[in-house]
Design a protein around this motif. Structure first.
Motif, PDB file in Angstrom:
ATOM      1  N   ALA A  47       0.723  -1.254  -0.078  1.00 35.57           N
ATOM      2  CA  ALA A  47       0.161   0.024   0.086  1.00 35.57           C
ATOM      3  C   ALA A  47       0.750   1.157  -0.078  1.00 35.57           C
ATOM      4  O   ALA A  47       0.398   2.188  -0.486  1.00 35.57           O
ATOM      5  CB  ALA A  47      -0.989  -0.103   1.095  1.00 35.57           C
ATOM      6  N   ILE A  48       2.068   1.216   0.721  1.00 33.03           N
ATOM      7  CA  ILE A  48       3.003   2.335   0.828  1.00 33.03           C
ATOM      8  C   ILE A  48       3.371   2.608  -0.716  1.00 33.03           C
ATOM      9  O   ILE A  48       3.397   3.813  -1.050  1.00 33.03           O
ATOM     10  CB  ILE A  48       4.112   2.252   1.620  1.00 33.03           C
ATOM     11  CG1 ILE A  48       3.439   2.158   3.237  1.00 33.03           C
ATOM     12  CG2 ILE A  48       5.034   3.056   1.663  1.00 33.03           C
ATOM     13  CD1 ILE A  48       4.477   1.585   4.347  1.00 33.03           C
ATOM     14  N   GLU A  49       3.904   1.777  -1.400  1.00 36.51           N
ATOM     15  CA  GLU A  49       4.364   1.710  -2.863  1.00 36.51           C
ATOM     16  C   GLU A  49       3.287   2.577  -3.800  1.00 36.51           C
ATOM     17  O   GLU A  49       3.566   3.211  -4.476  1.00 36.51           O
ATOM     18  CB  GLU A  49       4.695   0.472  -3.184  1.00 36.51           C
ATOM     19  CG  GLU A  49       6.201  -0.177  -2.650  1.00 36.51           C
ATOM     20  CD  GLU A  49       6.238  -1.729  -3.050  1.00 36.51           C
ATOM     21  OE1 GLU A  49       7.680  -2.025  -2.886  1.00 36.51           O
ATOM     22  OE2 GLU A  49       5.364  -2.225  -3.586  1.00 36.51           O
ATOM     23  N   SER A  50       2.150   2.074  -3.375  1.00 35.13           N
ATOM     24  CA  SER A  50       1.056   2.567  -4.299  1.00 35.13           C
ATOM     25  C   SER A  50       0.643   4.147  -3.934  1.00 35.13           C
ATOM     26  O   SER A  50       0.754   4.851  -4.773  1.00 35.13           O
ATOM     27  CB  SER A  50      -0.181   1.817  -4.077  1.00 35.13           C
ATOM     28  OG  SER A  50      -1.336   2.206  -4.836  1.00 35.13           O
ATOM     29  N   ASP A  51       0.611   4.333  -2.594  1.00 35.32           N
ATOM     30  CA  ASP A  51       0.577   5.752  -2.153  1.00 35.32           C
ATOM     31  C   ASP A  51       1.611   6.637  -2.567  1.00 35.32           C
ATOM     32  O   ASP A  51       1.324   7.874  -3.190  1.00 35.32           O
ATOM     33  CB  ASP A  51       0.306   5.796  -0.551  1.00 35.32           C
ATOM     34  CG  ASP A  51      -1.233   5.239  -0.151  1.00 35.32           C
ATOM     35  OD1 ASP A  51      -1.993   4.842  -1.170  1.00 35.32           O
ATOM     36  OD2 ASP A  51      -1.330   5.193   0.909  1.00 35.32           O
ATOM     37  N   PHE A  52       2.823   6.478  -2.176  1.00 34.24           N
ATOM     38  CA  PHE A  52       3.979   7.367  -2.569  1.00 34.24           C
ATOM     39  C   PHE A  52       4.782   6.907  -3.883  1.00 34.24           C
ATOM     40  O   PHE A  52       5.562   7.705  -4.132  1.00 34.24           O
ATOM     41  CB  PHE A  52       4.876   7.092  -1.562  1.00 34.24           C
ATOM     42  CG  PHE A  52       4.420   7.474   0.032  1.00 34.24           C
ATOM     43  CD1 PHE A  52       3.643   8.671  -0.072  1.00 34.24           C
ATOM     44  CD2 PHE A  52       4.633   7.069   1.329  1.00 34.24           C
ATOM     45  CE1 PHE A  52       3.052   9.191   1.205  1.00 34.24           C
ATOM     46  CE2 PHE A  52       4.135   7.304   2.355  1.00 34.24           C
ATOM     47  CZ  PHE A  52       3.426   8.586   2.279  1.00 34.24           C
ATOM     48  N   GLY A  53       4.375   6.012  -4.744  1.00 36.30           N
ATOM     49  CA  GLY A  53       5.026   5.664  -6.068  1.00 36.30           C
ATOM     50  C   GLY A  53       6.311   5.281  -5.949  1.00 36.30           C
ATOM     51  O   GLY A  53       7.220   5.875  -6.537  1.00 36.30           O
ATOM     52  N   SER A  56      11.998   0.069  -6.699  1.00 41.54           N
ATOM     53  CA  SER A  56      12.470  -0.979  -5.742  1.00 41.54           C
ATOM     54  C   SER A  56      13.356  -0.495  -4.674  1.00 41.54           C
ATOM     55  O   SER A  56      13.589  -0.978  -3.643  1.00 41.54           O
ATOM     56  CB  SER A  56      12.819  -2.198  -6.625  1.00 41.54           C
ATOM     57  OG  SER A  56      11.933  -2.557  -7.567  1.00 41.54           O
ATOM     58  N   PHE A  57      14.299   0.531  -5.133  1.00 40.19           N
ATOM     59  CA  PHE A  57      15.283   0.877  -4.346  1.00 40.19           C
ATOM     60  C   PHE A  57      14.646   1.653  -3.210  1.00 40.19           C
ATOM     61  O   PHE A  57      15.160   1.580  -1.961  1.00 40.19           O
ATOM     62  CB  PHE A  57      16.277   1.684  -5.120  1.00 40.19           C
ATOM     63  CG  PHE A  57      17.471   2.364  -4.145  1.00 40.19           C
ATOM     64  CD1 PHE A  57      18.506   1.646  -3.656  1.00 40.19           C
ATOM     65  CD2 PHE A  57      17.369   3.791  -3.899  1.00 40.19           C
ATOM     66  CE1 PHE A  57      19.304   2.054  -2.901  1.00 40.19           C
ATOM     67  CE2 PHE A  57      18.368   4.328  -3.086  1.00 40.19           C
ATOM     68  CZ  PHE A  57      19.286   3.360  -2.493  1.00 40.19           C
ATOM     69  N   SER A  58      13.857   2.530  -3.456  1.00 39.68           N
ATOM     70  CA  SER A  58      13.277   3.673  -2.374  1.00 39.68           C
ATOM     71  C   SER A  58      12.430   2.474  -1.567  1.00 39.68           C
ATOM     72  O   SER A  58      12.257   2.865  -0.376  1.00 39.68           O
ATOM     73  CB  SER A  58      12.411   4.503  -3.040  1.00 39.68           C
ATOM     74  OG  SER A  58      11.311   4.010  -3.841  1.00 39.68           O
ATOM     75  N   SER A  59      11.792   1.477  -1.928  1.00 41.58           N
ATOM     76  CA  SER A  59      11.179   0.581  -1.044  1.00 41.58           C
ATOM     77  C   SER A  59      11.866  -0.164  -0.081  1.00 41.58           C
ATOM     78  O   SER A  59      11.802  -0.106   1.133  1.00 41.58           O
ATOM     79  CB  SER A  59      10.371  -0.416  -1.767  1.00 41.58           C
ATOM     80  OG  SER A  59       9.453   0.122  -2.522  1.00 41.58           O
ATOM     81  N   GLY A  60      13.209  -0.365  -0.630  1.00 47.49           N
ATOM     82  CA  GLY A  60      14.354  -0.981   0.071  1.00 47.49           C
ATOM     83  C   GLY A  60      14.708  -0.071   1.548  1.00 47.49           C
ATOM     84  O   GLY A  60      15.121  -0.482   2.275  1.00 47.49           O
ATOM     85  N   LEU A 415      18.428  -4.623   2.769  1.00 45.36           N
ATOM     86  CA  LEU A 415      18.710  -3.472   1.682  1.00 45.36           C
ATOM     87  C   LEU A 415      19.066  -4.067   0.197  1.00 45.36           C
ATOM     88  O   LEU A 415      18.639  -3.613  -0.513  1.00 45.36           O
ATOM     89  CB  LEU A 415      19.839  -2.662   1.939  1.00 45.36           C
ATOM     90  CG  LEU A 415      20.016  -1.471   0.890  1.00 45.36           C
ATOM     91  CD1 LEU A 415      18.754  -0.488   1.189  1.00 45.36           C
ATOM     92  CD2 LEU A 415      21.321  -0.477   1.652  1.00 45.36           C
ATOM     93  N   THR A 416      19.681  -5.316   0.301  1.00 39.50           N
ATOM     94  CA  THR A 416      20.417  -5.842  -0.898  1.00 39.50           C
ATOM     95  C   THR A 416      19.470  -7.153  -1.427  1.00 39.50           C
ATOM     96  O   THR A 416      19.683  -7.485  -2.452  1.00 39.50           O
ATOM     97  CB  THR A 416      21.784  -6.503  -0.702  1.00 39.50           C
ATOM     98  OG1 THR A 416      21.552  -7.505   0.335  1.00 39.50           O
ATOM     99  CG2 THR A 416      22.692  -5.322  -0.316  1.00 39.50           C
ATOM    100  N   PHE A 417      18.332  -7.448  -0.549  1.00 42.25           N
ATOM    101  CA  PHE A 417      17.493  -8.522  -1.055  1.00 42.25           C
ATOM    102  C   PHE A 417      16.976  -8.737  -2.263  1.00 42.25           C
ATOM    103  O   PHE A 417      16.977  -9.345  -3.205  1.00 42.25           O
ATOM    104  CB  PHE A 417      16.695  -9.038  -0.125  1.00 42.25           C
ATOM    105  CG  PHE A 417      15.725 -10.148  -0.340  1.00 42.25           C
ATOM    106  CD1 PHE A 417      16.290 -11.548  -0.326  1.00 42.25           C
ATOM    107  CD2 PHE A 417      14.303  -9.929  -0.667  1.00 42.25           C
ATOM    108  CE1 PHE A 417      15.409 -12.476  -0.772  1.00 42.25           C
ATOM    109  CE2 PHE A 417      13.589 -10.809  -1.077  1.00 42.25           C
ATOM    110  CZ  PHE A 417      14.186 -12.076  -1.325  1.00 42.25           C
ATOM    111  N   LEU A 418      16.055  -7.597  -2.567  1.00 47.99           N
ATOM    112  CA  LEU A 418      15.689  -7.354  -3.921  1.00 47.99           C
ATOM    113  C   LEU A 418      16.732  -7.290  -4.835  1.00 47.99           C
ATOM    114  O   LEU A 418      16.195  -7.480  -6.047  1.00 47.99           O
ATOM    115  CB  LEU A 418      14.770  -5.765  -3.793  1.00 47.99           C
ATOM    116  CG  LEU A 418      13.475  -6.089  -2.785  1.00 47.99           C
ATOM    117  CD1 LEU A 418      12.749  -4.476  -2.840  1.00 47.99           C
ATOM    118  CD2 LEU A 418      12.390  -7.107  -3.018  1.00 47.99           C
TER     119      LEU A 418
END
Length: 471
Positions: A47-53, A56-60, A415-418
């Motif tokens: 949901a955070i990814e959807s709200d703030f766009g 992959s890096f910023s999600s990490g 941080l490196t998993f994705l």
């Protein structure tokens, strides 16, 4: 907690165990907050990814920011607790947990959310450092493993509660804000509970407050002043006097380089590094993404993650009972071997399965086996072992170094998993983690001492000659 001093019975009997169990349960609320605040991101992230766009890096960055705070909290909490006591620092961590929960729930941007998770990390780092130490210092040797294990049980309970909140709130508007905000409730309970607990008797003995240590010890053992209480206090006081007189005057951090501390530090820090490098927390943080990559849909992935959390919770008491029966070393070595095999199976499944549903559920099965092994072995002993190994005079500071290494490796892995997943694929990533688990098995057999059933003072005496002969 005034009733702690009213029960008079054998200190090693069931009734005599009740007072210290009550203290351990209250302190372990810090573990529940640890678990909830680390686990809640797995469902909130979508949901955070959807709200703030987010990319992959910023999600990490959002996910791993909590670990930055945890590193800082773990590094600073130990020295503060050695100076001012375990209890006041844990009370302060409860205030930090509460503030972080409200900040995260109200965050207007990804940057503010990241900052709020750093604040939450300060509380997590402090709790991960001091809750095991506090419980180990109040527990009788015979039951110390399972009592310190309550911290891990509460961590797993917190993770399950986070997963349940994720699933229940999935379709609620701004669901992730509610997920974060709910953490304020146990944070307040933790703070109030810690205000009612006594200080660690070993810390009191270290500071020369013998009468206060005697009173607390009598309450914790459920009996008035007796020969058994006096004998236990005498061992604490003698150890505190001997070790304090031998402590370097150049500071606690420098004392960690001493030969007498080296075997314990190698065992404690090495366990944290390899334990985190095994990839265990990637399953906690990214379980829905792992299951989606194996072929499950979004809702099924979150539901499967709830199941993983339940397995984690149910298997933790098994490990708590086993750790005092079979010992720390044997339990960890066996568990690490099973973890390696489970991750190897997951890697093969991801390599062969593509997006078929049957292979997706086989991947879930291997994750469940992995989590069951982690819950009964690694997650139980990872806090117990270092809380038992270090000398009293620098125990808090040594735990800071230990948990700082834990959270630093946790940060690097999360941080490196994705990126690893994108570069190596699921098969390559989990093959790498399986190899680390195999290395953990070898490390355990070589460097981890057995501490089952021994007083903290006896463990310290036994490790010191080892340091002298290995120099």
């Amino acid at each position: 907690m005034a009733s702690l001093g009213t029960t008079v019975t054998r200190s090693d009997g069931a009734a005599g165990l009740r007072p210290v169990t009550g203290v351990a349960l209250v302190a372990a609320l810090g573990g529940l907050l640890f678990g909830y605040d680390t686990g809640v991101i797995s469902g909130a992230l979508l949901a955070i990814e959807s709200d703030f766009g987010l990319s992959s890096f910023s999600s990490g960055v959002v996910v791993s920011s909590i670990l930055v705070g945890a590193m800082i909290g773990a590094a600073g909490a130990g020295n503060l607790s050695d100076r001012y006591g375990r209890r006041p620092v844990l009370i302060a961590s409860a205030l930090v947990f509460t503030l972080g929960a409200f900040l995260a729930a109200l965050a207007p941007s990804a940057a503010v959310l990241t900052a709020s998770r750093v604040v939450l990390g300060l509380g997590i780092g402090t709790a991960s450092n001091l809750v095991p130490v506090f419980i180990a210092e109040v527990a009788p040797p015979r039951y110390r493993g399972r009592l310190v294990g309550l911290n891990q049980l509460m961590i797993t309970l917190g993770i399950v509660l986070a997963y349940v909140a994720n699933y229940a709130l999935e379709n609620v508007t701004h669901s992730w804000r509610w997920m974060f905000g709910l953490a304020a409730v146990p944070a307040i309970l933790f703070g109030v509970g810690m205000m009612l607990l006594p200080e660690s008797p070993r810390w009191l003995a270290l500071k020369g407050r013998t009468d206060a240590a005697r009173a607390v010890l009598a309450r914790l053992r459920g009996r008035p002043r007796t020969a058994a209480v006096e004998a236990e206090l005498a061992e604490m006081s003698a150890g505190a006097t001997d070790r304090e007189s031998a402590a370097p005057r150049t500071g606690r951090w420098r004392a960690l380089t001493g030969r007498s501390v080296r075997p314990a530090l190698v065992a404690g820090v090495g366990l944290q590094i390899l334990g985190q490098a095994s990839g265990v927390n990637t399953v906690i943080y990214y379980a829905p993404k792992i299951f989606q990559s194996s072929g499950l849909g979004s809702s099924s992935s979150i539901l499967a993650t709830v199941g993983v959390g339940v397995v984690n919770l149910l298997m933790t008491p098994v490990g708590m009972l086993a750790v005092d029966r079979f010992g720390r070393k044997k339990l960890l070595a066996c568990g690490a071997a099973v973890m390696s095999l489970a991750l190897a199976g997951l890697a093969v499944t991801l390599a062969a399965g593509g997006q078929g549903s049957s292979f997706a559920w086989l991947a879930v099965l291997f994750v469940v086996v992995f989590i069951a092994a982690v819950a009964t072995t690694l997650n139980v002993v990872v806090f117990i072992i270092p809380s038992e190994l270090y000398p009293l005079r620098i125990r808090g500071t040594a735990m800071s170094a230990t948990m700082f290494s834990n959270w630093t490796m946790n940060f690097l892995v999360s941080l490196t998993f994705l990126t690893l997943l994108d570069t190596l694929g699921g098969a390559g990533t989990f093959t790498l983690y399986a190899a680390v688990c195999a290395l953990l098995t070898v490390f355990t057999l070589r460097f981890i001492p057995e501490t089952r059933g021994k007083s903290l003072e006896r463990i310290e005496r036994e490790l010191t000659p080892r340091a002298a002969t290995s120099a």
